[in-house]
Design a protein around this motif. Structure first.
Motif, PDB file in Angstrom:
ATOM      1  N   TYR A 148       0.797  -1.119  -0.089  1.00 46.42           N
ATOM      2  CA  TYR A 148      -0.057  -0.121   0.013  1.00 46.42           C
ATOM      3  C   TYR A 148       0.891   1.242   0.011  1.00 46.42           C
ATOM      4  N   ASP A 150       1.540   4.635   1.973  1.00 48.29           N
ATOM      5  CA  ASP A 150       1.503   5.067   3.375  1.00 48.29           C
ATOM      6  C   ASP A 150       1.789   6.530   3.342  1.00 48.29           C
ATOM      7  N   ARG A 151       0.592   7.192   3.338  1.00 48.04           N
ATOM      8  CA  ARG A 151       0.614   8.525   3.340  1.00 48.04           C
ATOM      9  C   ARG A 151       0.113   9.194   4.658  1.00 48.04           C
ATOM     10  N   SER A 152       0.294   8.021   5.757  1.00 47.52           N
ATOM     11  CA  SER A 152      -0.112   8.837   7.215  1.00 47.52           C
ATOM     12  C   SER A 152       1.139   9.565   7.503  1.00 47.52           C
ATOM     13  N   ARG A 153       0.584  10.418   8.678  1.00 47.66           N
ATOM     14  CA  ARG A 153       1.443  11.372   9.171  1.00 47.66           C
ATOM     15  C   ARG A 153       2.594  10.491   9.921  1.00 47.66           C
ATOM     16  N   MET A 155       4.485   8.494   8.232  1.00 51.14           N
ATOM     17  CA  MET A 155       4.642   7.139   7.879  1.00 51.14           C
ATOM     18  C   MET A 155       4.594   6.088   8.790  1.00 51.14           C
ATOM     19  N   ARG A 156       3.592   6.113   9.752  1.00 52.69           N
ATOM     20  CA  ARG A 156       3.765   5.063  10.860  1.00 52.69           C
ATOM     21  C   ARG A 156       2.393   3.905  10.494  1.00 52.69           C
ATOM     22  N   ARG A 157       1.793   3.971   9.483  1.00 52.27           N
ATOM     23  CA  ARG A 157       0.879   2.845   9.127  1.00 52.27           C
ATOM     24  C   ARG A 157       1.462   1.550   8.933  1.00 52.27           C
ATOM     25  N   GLN A 158       0.943   0.891   9.706  1.00 56.70           N
ATOM     26  CA  GLN A 158       1.293  -0.720   9.439  1.00 56.70           C
ATOM     27  C   GLN A 158       0.627  -1.525   8.834  1.00 56.70           C
TER      28      GLN A 158
END
Length: 187
Positions: A148, A150-153, A155-158
């Protein structure tokens, strides 16, 4: 295994590559029949209508999907692309794609299976040569092989998605913690 097509990867080419699920274990094929391929093209928004796929179209789509997955994995790991995978992807991307049409109801794209596959291949080319490459991550669920963006703040999406993988892993971790926690007695 859930038969619904899932779009959690943040890009159609990544969702397309994820149609072979659990690659490291049970390997569940989402394109088991031509109708499933047609459904993916429609549900993904690649086309508004698609001429019914034939078994040969499914085989071509699987070959392109595997090339896309191989190329995504190579790019994510910083490795060189394989020549065979490049040939398969570029061959599909060179085919004509359906042209969107303006109608009184809005935009509409009617495609053949080959045109829809070409659109997916072109999107994969754009992804793999674009600025989102550093954001590619594989799901933290050991059974999941989805990649995927990872556009999370920070880059912590797991996880590829909380509903599909995150909740399962978090619930299993909670159960493990509860099981290993010392029993408390009340007086």
């Amino acid at each position: 295994m859930n038969l619904d097509h899932v779009f959690v990867c943040g890009h159609p080419a990544l969702d397309f590559a994820a149609t072979l699920r659990a690659r490291r274990s049970v390997r569940f094929e989402m394109f088991a029949a031509p109708e499933r391929l047609d459904a993916w093209y429609l549900e993904s928004g690649i086309a508004d209508s698609v001429t019914p796929a034939r078994p040969a179209d499914v085989e071509r789509a699987r070959a392109v999907r595997e090339a896309v997955y191989e190329l995504i994995t190579a790019r994510r790991l910083g490795e060189a692309f394989g020549d065979r995978a490049l040939d398969v992807l570029n061959g599909a991307a060179r085919k004509p794609t359906a042209a969107p049409q303006l109608t009184n109801a809005g935009r509409r794209t009617d495609a053949s299976s080959e045109e829809a596959l070409s659109a997916v291949a072109r999107q994969a080319v754009e992804l793999l040569s674009g600025q989102d490459v550093p954001l590619l991550k594989e799901c933290g669920n050991p059974e999941c092989t989805r990649v995927y963006i990872d556009r999370s703040r920070g880059m912590r999406r797991q996880w590829c998605g909380m509903e599909s993988c995150g909740n399962k892993i978090k619930a299993a971790a909670y159960r493990a913690r509860k099981k290993s926690a010392p029993a408390t007695t009340s007086r």
